[in-house]
Enzyme design. Structure first.
Site, PDB file in Angstrom:
ATOM      1  N   LYS A  38       0.831  -1.212   0.000  1.00 49.26           N
ATOM      2  CA  LYS A  38       0.000   0.000   0.000  1.00 49.26           C
ATOM      3  C   LYS A  38       0.861   1.255   0.000  1.00 49.26           C
ATOM      4  O   LYS A  38       0.648   2.177  -0.798  1.00 49.26           O
ATOM      5  CB  LYS A  38      -0.908  -0.012   1.231  1.00 49.26           C
ATOM      6  CG  LYS A  38      -1.599   1.317   1.546  1.00 49.26           C
ATOM      7  CD  LYS A  38      -2.390   1.212   2.851  1.00 49.26           C
ATOM      8  CE  LYS A  38      -3.045   2.542   3.211  1.00 49.26           C
ATOM      9  NZ  LYS A  38      -2.109   3.500   3.797  1.00 49.26           N
ATOM     10  N   ASN A  39       1.835   1.330   0.904  1.00 46.28           N
ATOM     11  CA  ASN A  39       2.615   2.553   1.049  1.00 46.28           C
ATOM     12  C   ASN A  39       3.454   2.853  -0.192  1.00 46.28           C
ATOM     13  O   ASN A  39       3.652   4.017  -0.552  1.00 46.28           O
ATOM     14  CB  ASN A  39       3.505   2.475   2.290  1.00 46.28           C
ATOM     15  CG  ASN A  39       2.693   2.487   3.570  1.00 46.28           C
ATOM     16  OD1 ASN A  39       1.536   2.897   3.577  1.00 46.28           O
ATOM     17  ND2 ASN A  39       3.283   2.039   4.670  1.00 46.28           N
ATOM     18  N   ASP A  55      -5.666   8.008   9.059  1.00 42.20           N
ATOM     19  CA  ASP A  55      -5.848   7.408  10.378  1.00 42.20           C
ATOM     20  C   ASP A  55      -5.818   8.445  11.486  1.00 42.20           C
ATOM     21  O   ASP A  55      -5.052   9.407  11.438  1.00 42.20           O
ATOM     22  CB  ASP A  55      -4.738   6.382  10.649  1.00 42.20           C
ATOM     23  CG  ASP A  55      -4.900   5.141   9.803  1.00 42.20           C
ATOM     24  OD1 ASP A  55      -6.045   4.792   9.507  1.00 42.20           O
ATOM     25  OD2 ASP A  55      -3.882   4.536   9.436  1.00 42.20           O
TER      26      ASP A  55
END
Length: 437
Positions: free
Chosen positions: A22-23, A121
Protein backbone atom coordinates in the site's frame (compact mmCIF):
# COMPACT_ATOMS: atom_id res chain seq x y z
CA UNK A 1 -20.45 1.06 8.55
CA UNK A 2 -19.67 -2.48 7.43
CA UNK A 3 -19.31 -5.28 9.97
CA UNK A 4 -17.34 -8.50 10.40
CA UNK A 5 -18.72 -11.41 12.41
CA UNK A 6 -15.79 -13.60 13.48
CA UNK A 7 -16.09 -17.05 15.00
CA UNK A 8 -12.82 -17.48 16.86
CA UNK A 9 -10.83 -20.43 18.07
CA UNK A 10 -10.24 -22.17 14.73
CA UNK A 11 -6.86 -23.21 13.40
CA UNK A 12 -6.02 -22.00 9.91
CA UNK A 13 -3.96 -23.83 7.34
CA UNK A 14 -2.72 -23.10 3.85
CA UNK A 15 -0.98 -20.57 1.66
CA UNK A 16 -1.59 -16.85 1.39
CA UNK A 17 0.01 -14.40 -1.04
CA UNK A 18 0.59 -10.83 0.15
CA UNK A 19 -0.93 -7.99 -1.82
CA UNK A 20 1.13 -5.20 -3.34
CA UNK A 21 2.53 -2.73 -0.81
CA UNK A 22 0.00 0.00 0.00
CA UNK A 23 2.61 2.55 1.05
CA UNK A 24 4.68 2.04 -2.09
CA UNK A 25 1.66 2.11 -4.39
CA UNK A 26 0.54 5.52 -3.10
CA UNK A 27 3.96 7.00 -3.95
CA UNK A 28 4.36 5.26 -7.29
CA UNK A 29 0.92 6.32 -8.49
CA UNK A 30 1.70 9.97 -7.79
CA UNK A 31 4.92 9.66 -9.81
CA UNK A 32 2.96 9.03 -13.03
CA UNK A 33 2.22 12.79 -13.01
CA UNK A 34 5.88 13.52 -13.76
CA UNK A 35 5.69 12.46 -17.41
CA UNK A 36 3.36 12.67 -20.41
CA UNK A 37 4.43 9.20 -21.52
CA UNK A 38 2.82 5.86 -20.65
CA UNK A 39 3.65 4.30 -17.28
CA UNK A 40 2.64 0.70 -16.59
CA UNK A 41 2.44 -0.45 -12.97
CA UNK A 42 1.87 -4.02 -11.79
CA UNK A 43 0.81 -5.51 -8.44
CA UNK A 44 -1.30 -2.51 -7.37
CA UNK A 45 -3.44 -3.57 -4.39
CA UNK A 46 -7.22 -3.32 -4.75
CA UNK A 47 -7.85 -1.40 -1.52
CA UNK A 48 -9.85 1.69 -0.62
CA UNK A 49 -6.96 4.13 -0.17
CA UNK A 50 -5.29 3.18 -3.45
CA UNK A 51 -8.58 3.24 -5.36
CA UNK A 52 -9.30 6.73 -3.99
CA UNK A 53 -5.96 7.96 -5.31
CA UNK A 54 -6.58 6.37 -8.72
CA UNK A 55 -9.91 8.20 -8.81
CA UNK A 56 -8.18 11.51 -7.98
CA UNK A 57 -5.68 10.93 -10.80
CA UNK A 58 -8.52 10.21 -13.21
CA UNK A 59 -10.29 13.43 -12.20
CA UNK A 60 -7.00 15.27 -12.80
CA UNK A 61 -7.13 14.09 -16.38
CA UNK A 62 -4.81 11.07 -16.26
CA UNK A 63 -5.87 8.45 -18.81
CA UNK A 64 -6.10 5.13 -16.96
CA UNK A 65 -6.48 1.67 -18.46
CA UNK A 66 -6.82 -1.51 -16.43
CA UNK A 67 -4.72 -4.20 -18.12
CA UNK A 68 -5.38 -7.04 -15.68
CA UNK A 69 -5.59 -7.77 -11.97
CA UNK A 70 -3.48 -5.14 -10.26
CA UNK A 71 -1.99 -3.96 -13.58
CA UNK A 72 -2.71 -0.49 -14.96
CA UNK A 73 -1.45 1.88 -17.65
CA UNK A 74 -1.34 5.62 -16.92
CA UNK A 75 -0.86 8.51 -19.37
CA UNK A 76 -0.74 12.00 -17.82
CA UNK A 77 -0.51 14.00 -21.08
CA UNK A 78 -3.52 16.29 -20.57
CA UNK A 79 -3.73 17.36 -16.91
CA UNK A 80 -6.67 19.47 -15.72
CA UNK A 81 -5.12 21.74 -13.08
CA UNK A 82 -8.46 23.46 -12.53
CA UNK A 83 -9.62 20.33 -10.68
CA UNK A 84 -7.14 21.16 -7.90
CA UNK A 85 -9.22 24.17 -6.85
CA UNK A 86 -12.61 22.51 -7.22
CA UNK A 87 -14.98 21.57 -4.41
CA UNK A 88 -14.80 17.96 -5.61
CA UNK A 89 -11.04 17.84 -5.06
CA UNK A 90 -11.35 19.47 -1.65
CA UNK A 91 -13.70 16.65 -0.69
CA UNK A 92 -11.76 13.79 -2.29
CA UNK A 93 -8.27 14.97 -1.35
CA UNK A 94 -9.15 15.60 2.30
CA UNK A 95 -10.31 11.98 2.72
CA UNK A 96 -6.93 10.48 1.77
CA UNK A 97 -3.65 11.35 3.44
CA UNK A 98 -1.66 9.88 0.55
CA UNK A 99 -3.04 12.59 -1.74
CA UNK A 100 -0.38 14.95 -0.31
CA UNK A 101 2.15 13.23 -2.61
CA UNK A 102 0.60 14.61 -5.81
CA UNK A 103 1.93 18.05 -4.80
CA UNK A 104 5.62 17.33 -5.50
CA UNK A 105 5.11 15.98 -9.04
CA UNK A 106 2.64 18.74 -9.96
CA UNK A 107 4.96 21.44 -8.60
CA UNK A 108 7.91 20.01 -10.54
CA UNK A 109 6.12 19.64 -13.86
CA UNK A 110 3.54 22.43 -13.83
CA UNK A 111 4.91 24.96 -11.32
CA UNK A 112 2.09 24.65 -8.81
CA UNK A 113 0.35 22.16 -6.56
CA UNK A 114 -2.53 22.38 -4.11
CA UNK A 115 -3.96 20.04 -1.50
CA UNK A 116 -6.70 20.24 1.12
CA UNK A 117 -5.61 19.27 4.59
CA UNK A 118 -5.51 15.47 4.20
CA UNK A 119 -7.26 12.96 6.42
CA UNK A 120 -6.29 9.34 7.15
CA UNK A 121 -5.85 7.41 10.38
CA UNK A 122 -6.63 9.08 13.69
CA UNK A 123 -3.38 7.99 15.31
CA UNK A 124 -1.99 11.32 16.44
CA UNK A 125 -0.35 14.35 14.91
CA UNK A 126 1.00 13.82 11.41
CA UNK A 127 2.40 17.19 10.45
CA UNK A 128 3.22 18.19 6.90
CA UNK A 129 6.03 20.67 7.65
CA UNK A 130 8.74 18.40 6.21
CA UNK A 131 7.00 18.34 2.81
CA UNK A 132 6.49 22.08 2.50
CA UNK A 133 9.83 23.10 4.01
CA UNK A 134 11.47 20.95 1.33
CA UNK A 135 9.45 22.61 -1.45
CA UNK A 136 10.30 26.06 -0.08
CA UNK A 137 14.02 25.21 -0.08
CA UNK A 138 13.67 24.20 -3.72
CA UNK A 139 12.34 27.71 -4.43
CA UNK A 140 8.56 27.35 -4.15
CA UNK A 141 6.27 29.94 -2.54
CA UNK A 142 3.96 28.55 0.15
CA UNK A 143 0.43 29.66 0.93
CA UNK A 144 -2.23 28.39 3.30
CA UNK A 145 -5.93 29.25 3.31
CA UNK A 146 -6.83 28.88 6.98
CA UNK A 147 -10.58 29.13 6.46
CA UNK A 148 -10.68 26.39 3.83
CA UNK A 149 -7.71 24.48 5.34
CA UNK A 150 -6.09 24.44 1.91
CA UNK A 151 -2.33 24.27 1.21
CA UNK A 152 -0.60 25.49 -1.93
CA UNK A 153 2.91 25.82 -3.39
CA UNK A 154 3.85 27.68 -6.55
CA UNK A 155 7.07 27.99 -8.55
CA UNK A 156 6.21 29.63 -11.90
CA UNK A 157 9.91 30.01 -12.77
CA UNK A 158 10.71 26.41 -11.86
CA UNK A 159 12.55 24.78 -8.96
CA UNK A 160 16.25 25.01 -8.20
CA UNK A 161 18.36 22.29 -6.60
CA UNK A 162 19.77 22.85 -3.13
CA UNK A 163 21.09 21.13 0.00
CA UNK A 164 18.58 20.27 2.71
CA UNK A 165 18.68 18.48 6.04
CA UNK A 166 15.22 17.08 6.79
CA UNK A 167 13.90 17.69 10.30
CA UNK A 168 12.61 14.12 10.35
CA UNK A 169 13.08 11.06 8.14
CA UNK A 170 9.52 11.26 6.84
CA UNK A 171 8.71 8.60 4.23
CA UNK A 172 6.00 10.57 2.45
CA UNK A 173 7.97 13.81 2.92
CA UNK A 174 11.06 12.29 1.33
CA UNK A 175 8.99 10.87 -1.54
CA UNK A 176 7.33 14.21 -2.21
CA UNK A 177 10.59 16.17 -2.16
CA UNK A 178 12.37 13.61 -4.36
CA UNK A 179 9.58 13.80 -6.96
CA UNK A 180 9.83 17.60 -6.94
CA UNK A 181 13.64 17.60 -7.18
CA UNK A 182 14.02 15.25 -10.16
CA UNK A 183 12.93 18.05 -12.54
CA UNK A 184 14.62 20.92 -10.64
CA UNK A 185 17.58 22.74 -12.14
CA UNK A 186 20.91 21.62 -10.71
CA UNK A 187 21.79 19.31 -7.85
CA UNK A 188 19.62 18.57 -4.81
CA UNK A 189 21.11 16.86 -1.77
CA UNK A 190 18.70 15.43 0.79
CA UNK A 191 20.23 14.41 4.12
CA UNK A 192 18.25 12.47 6.76
CA UNK A 193 16.12 11.11 3.94
CA UNK A 194 13.90 8.13 4.66
CA UNK A 195 15.33 4.98 3.09
CA UNK A 196 12.47 2.45 3.44
CA UNK A 197 12.08 -0.07 0.59
CA UNK A 198 9.12 2.08 -0.58
CA UNK A 199 11.49 5.03 -1.14
CA UNK A 200 14.06 2.78 -2.78
CA UNK A 201 11.40 1.50 -5.15
CA UNK A 202 10.29 5.03 -6.00
CA UNK A 203 13.88 6.10 -6.73
CA UNK A 204 14.48 3.04 -8.90
CA UNK A 205 11.30 3.78 -10.84
CA UNK A 206 12.25 7.44 -11.33
CA UNK A 207 15.73 6.44 -12.50
CA UNK A 208 14.18 4.07 -15.02
CA UNK A 209 12.16 7.08 -16.27
CA UNK A 210 15.38 9.04 -16.82
CA UNK A 211 15.99 10.67 -13.42
CA UNK A 212 19.48 10.82 -11.92
CA UNK A 213 19.27 9.77 -8.26
CA UNK A 214 22.23 8.34 -6.35
CA UNK A 215 22.51 7.12 -2.75
CA UNK A 216 19.39 4.95 -3.08
CA UNK A 217 19.00 2.86 0.07
CA UNK A 218 20.88 5.37 2.24
CA UNK A 219 19.76 8.47 4.14
CA UNK A 220 21.76 10.75 1.82
CA UNK A 221 20.17 11.16 -1.61
CA UNK A 222 21.77 13.20 -4.38
CA UNK A 223 19.56 14.20 -7.30
CA UNK A 224 20.83 15.80 -10.49
CA UNK A 225 17.82 17.46 -12.10
CA UNK A 226 16.82 16.52 -15.65
CA UNK A 227 14.62 18.35 -18.17
CA UNK A 228 11.98 15.66 -18.53
CA UNK A 229 11.11 12.07 -17.70
CA UNK A 230 9.80 9.27 -19.90
CA UNK A 231 7.58 6.25 -19.41
CA UNK A 232 8.47 2.98 -17.69
CA UNK A 233 7.24 -0.36 -16.40
CA UNK A 234 7.26 -0.93 -12.64
CA UNK A 235 6.17 -3.68 -10.23
CA UNK A 236 5.14 -2.92 -6.65
CA UNK A 237 6.76 -4.97 -3.86
CA UNK A 238 4.71 -7.31 -1.66
CA UNK A 239 3.29 -5.52 1.39
CA UNK A 240 5.64 -6.06 4.36
CA UNK A 241 2.92 -4.93 6.80
CA UNK A 242 0.54 -7.56 5.52
CA UNK A 243 3.31 -10.16 5.75
CA UNK A 244 3.88 -9.24 9.41
CA UNK A 245 0.13 -9.41 9.99
CA UNK A 246 -0.03 -12.99 8.70
CA UNK A 247 2.93 -14.02 10.88
CA UNK A 248 1.08 -12.69 13.92
CA UNK A 249 -2.17 -14.34 12.85
CA UNK A 250 -0.48 -17.75 12.51
CA UNK A 251 1.03 -17.51 16.01
CA UNK A 252 -2.18 -16.37 17.71
CA UNK A 253 -4.32 -19.12 16.14
CA UNK A 254 -1.78 -22.03 16.43
CA UNK A 255 -1.90 -22.20 12.62
CA UNK A 256 0.45 -23.51 9.96
CA UNK A 257 0.63 -20.91 7.20
CA UNK A 258 2.94 -20.35 4.24
CA UNK A 259 3.25 -16.76 3.05
CA UNK A 260 4.24 -16.78 -0.61
CA UNK A 261 6.70 -14.56 -2.47
CA UNK A 262 7.56 -12.17 0.37
CA UNK A 263 10.72 -10.54 -1.05
CA UNK A 264 12.87 -11.52 1.93
CA UNK A 265 15.59 -8.98 1.12
CA UNK A 266 13.11 -6.15 1.73
CA UNK A 267 11.74 -7.32 5.10
CA UNK A 268 14.50 -5.84 7.27
CA UNK A 269 14.06 -6.59 10.98
CA UNK A 270 10.53 -7.96 10.66
CA UNK A 271 11.36 -11.70 10.73
CA UNK A 272 13.91 -11.32 13.54
CA UNK A 273 11.53 -9.24 15.66
CA UNK A 274 8.87 -11.94 15.52
CA UNK A 275 11.52 -14.56 16.32
CA UNK A 276 12.34 -12.59 19.49
CA UNK A 277 8.72 -13.12 20.49
CA UNK A 278 9.33 -16.87 20.23
CA UNK A 279 7.57 -17.34 16.89
CA UNK A 280 9.15 -19.92 14.62
CA UNK A 281 9.36 -18.97 10.96
CA UNK A 282 11.39 -20.60 8.23
CA UNK A 283 12.73 -19.27 4.93
CA UNK A 284 11.75 -21.54 2.05
CA UNK A 285 12.96 -19.94 -1.16
CA UNK A 286 11.18 -16.58 -1.19
CA UNK A 287 8.38 -17.88 1.07
CA UNK A 288 7.89 -17.78 4.84
CA UNK A 289 6.64 -20.97 6.48
CA UNK A 290 5.19 -20.62 9.98
CA UNK A 291 4.63 -23.99 11.68
CA UNK A 292 1.82 -24.54 14.16
CA UNK A 293 3.00 -23.72 17.72
CA UNK A 294 1.30 -24.52 21.01
CA UNK A 295 3.13 -21.64 22.66
CA UNK A 296 5.80 -19.02 22.02
CA UNK A 297 8.10 -17.45 24.61
CA UNK A 298 9.39 -13.88 24.53
CA UNK A 299 13.16 -13.55 24.75
CA UNK A 300 14.60 -11.27 27.41
CA UNK A 301 17.80 -9.31 27.10
CA UNK A 302 21.14 -10.81 28.13
CA UNK A 303 20.98 -9.07 31.51
CA UNK A 304 17.49 -10.48 32.14
CA UNK A 305 15.59 -7.23 31.62
CA UNK A 306 12.25 -7.10 29.82
CA UNK A 307 12.27 -7.02 26.01
CA UNK A 308 11.33 -3.68 24.45
CA UNK A 309 9.92 -3.55 20.92
CA UNK A 310 10.09 0.00 19.58
CA UNK A 311 9.63 1.61 16.19
CA UNK A 312 12.39 3.50 14.40
CA UNK A 313 13.15 4.87 10.91
CA UNK A 314 14.27 2.20 8.45
CA UNK A 315 16.19 -0.05 8.82
CA UNK A 316 14.60 -0.01 12.29
CA UNK A 317 11.31 -1.76 13.01
CA UNK A 318 8.33 -0.25 11.19
CA UNK A 319 5.71 1.51 13.38
CA UNK A 320 2.92 -0.01 11.27
CA UNK A 321 3.56 -3.43 12.84
CA UNK A 322 3.65 -2.43 16.51
CA UNK A 323 -0.11 -2.94 16.86
CA UNK A 324 0.31 -6.48 15.49
CA UNK A 325 3.21 -7.20 17.85
CA UNK A 326 1.19 -5.92 20.79
CA UNK A 327 -1.76 -8.24 20.15
CA UNK A 328 0.55 -11.22 19.52
CA UNK A 329 2.21 -10.65 22.90
CA UNK A 330 -1.11 -10.97 24.74
CA UNK A 331 -0.81 -14.76 24.34
CA UNK A 332 2.96 -15.09 24.57
CA UNK A 333 4.89 -16.56 27.50
CA UNK A 334 6.55 -13.60 29.18
CA UNK A 335 6.21 -9.83 29.12
CA UNK A 336 7.20 -7.07 26.75
CA UNK A 337 7.25 -3.28 26.62
CA UNK A 338 5.81 -1.80 23.42
CA UNK A 339 7.18 1.69 22.72
CA UNK A 340 5.35 3.54 19.94
CA UNK A 341 7.52 6.61 19.46
CA UNK A 342 5.99 8.12 16.35
CA UNK A 343 2.24 8.43 17.00
CA UNK A 344 0.75 9.34 20.37
CA UNK A 345 -2.71 7.87 19.75
CA UNK A 346 -1.90 4.57 18.09
CA UNK A 347 -1.97 2.52 21.32
CA UNK A 348 -5.36 3.74 22.46
CA UNK A 349 -7.08 0.69 20.95
CA UNK A 350 -5.70 -1.51 23.77
CA UNK A 351 -8.83 -0.89 25.86
CA UNK A 352 -10.65 -3.21 23.43
CA UNK A 353 -8.07 -5.95 24.03
CA UNK A 354 -8.36 -5.43 27.79
CA UNK A 355 -12.12 -5.93 27.42
CA UNK A 356 -11.28 -9.29 25.80
CA UNK A 357 -9.22 -10.28 28.84
CA UNK A 358 -5.73 -9.20 27.78
CA UNK A 359 -3.30 -8.11 30.49
CA UNK A 360 -2.05 -4.75 29.25
CA UNK A 361 -0.90 -1.71 31.19
CA UNK A 362 -1.05 1.49 29.14
CA UNK A 363 1.81 3.40 30.74
CA UNK A 364 1.28 6.58 28.70
CA UNK A 365 0.22 7.44 25.12
CA UNK A 366 3.45 5.97 23.74
CA UNK A 367 4.14 2.89 25.89
CA UNK A 368 2.27 -0.25 26.91
CA UNK A 369 3.40 -3.24 28.96
CA UNK A 370 1.91 -6.57 27.90
CA UNK A 371 1.86 -9.57 30.26
CA UNK A 372 1.28 -12.64 28.12
CA UNK A 373 -1.27 -15.34 28.99
CA UNK A 374 0.74 -18.15 27.39
CA UNK A 375 -2.67 -19.45 26.22
CA UNK A 376 -3.53 -20.38 29.84
CA UNK A 377 -6.63 -18.24 29.39
CA UNK A 378 -8.03 -17.37 25.96
CA UNK A 379 -9.24 -13.97 24.89
CA UNK A 380 -13.01 -13.61 25.03
CA UNK A 381 -15.24 -12.54 22.15
CA UNK A 382 -16.64 -9.02 22.22
CA UNK A 383 -18.02 -6.22 20.05
CA UNK A 384 -15.49 -3.64 18.82
CA UNK A 385 -15.09 -0.67 16.46
CA UNK A 386 -12.00 -0.45 14.26
CA UNK A 387 -10.32 2.96 14.83
CA UNK A 388 -7.62 2.72 12.13
CA UNK A 389 -6.10 0.29 9.64
CA UNK A 390 -3.47 -1.33 11.85
CA UNK A 391 -5.57 -1.43 15.01
CA UNK A 392 -8.35 -2.92 12.90
CA UNK A 393 -6.26 -5.85 11.66
CA UNK A 394 -4.93 -6.37 15.20
CA UNK A 395 -8.47 -6.60 16.57
CA UNK A 396 -9.36 -9.02 13.77
CA UNK A 397 -6.41 -11.25 14.73
CA UNK A 398 -7.50 -11.09 18.38
CA UNK A 399 -11.06 -12.06 17.38
CA UNK A 400 -9.87 -15.02 15.30
CA UNK A 401 -8.00 -16.36 18.34
CA UNK A 402 -10.77 -15.65 20.88
CA UNK A 403 -13.45 -17.92 22.29
CA UNK A 404 -16.89 -17.20 20.84
CA UNK A 405 -18.14 -14.86 18.13
CA UNK A 406 -16.86 -11.29 17.94
CA UNK A 407 -18.22 -8.34 16.00
CA UNK A 408 -16.04 -5.62 14.47
CA UNK A 409 -17.72 -2.47 13.16
CA UNK A 410 -16.26 0.19 10.85
CA UNK A 411 -14.39 -2.42 8.82
CA UNK A 412 -13.90 0.17 6.08
CA UNK A 413 -10.79 1.09 8.07
CA UNK A 414 -9.44 -2.44 7.50
CA UNK A 415 -10.47 -2.34 3.83
CA UNK A 416 -8.36 0.80 3.41
CA UNK A 417 -5.23 -1.32 3.76
CA UNK A 418 -6.10 -4.99 3.19
CA UNK A 419 -7.43 -6.41 -0.08
CA UNK A 420 -10.47 -8.73 0.12
CA UNK A 421 -9.29 -9.79 3.56
CA UNK A 422 -12.37 -11.80 4.51
CA UNK A 423 -12.29 -13.87 1.29
CA UNK A 424 -8.58 -14.54 1.59
CA UNK A 425 -8.83 -15.59 5.24
CA UNK A 426 -11.85 -17.82 4.58
CA UNK A 427 -9.73 -19.60 1.95
CA UNK A 428 -7.38 -20.80 4.72
CA UNK A 429 -10.13 -21.74 7.16
CA UNK A 430 -11.22 -18.56 8.97
CA UNK A 431 -14.86 -18.26 10.02
CA UNK A 432 -15.59 -14.66 9.06
CA UNK A 433 -18.72 -13.06 7.59
CA UNK A 434 -19.03 -9.58 6.11
CA UNK A 435 -22.23 -7.57 6.50
CA UNK A 436 -22.54 -4.44 4.40
CA UNK A 437 -24.40 -1.38 5.78
Amino acid sequence: MGTFQIEGGHKLKGEITPQGAKNEALQILCAVLLTSEKVIIENIPDILDVNKLINILENLGVKIQKLGKGKYAFIADDINLGYLESELFKQEGSSLRGSIMIVGPLLARFGKGYIPRPGGDKIGRRRLDTHFEGFIKLGAKFRYNKEERFYGVEAPKGLKGTYMLLDQASVTGTANIVMAAVLAKGKTTIYNAACEPYIQQLCKMLNSMGANITGVGSNLLVIEGVEKLGGCNHRVLPDMIEIGSWIGLAAMTHSEITIKNVSWENLGLIPETFRKLGIKLNKKGDDIHIPSQKEYEIQGYIDGSILTVADAPWPGFTPDLLSIVLVVCTQAKGSVLIHQKMFESRLFFVDKLIDMGAKIILCDPHRATVIGHNFQSNLKATTMVSPDIRAGISLLIAALSAEGTSTIHNIEQIDRGYENIDERLRAIGAKITRTEP
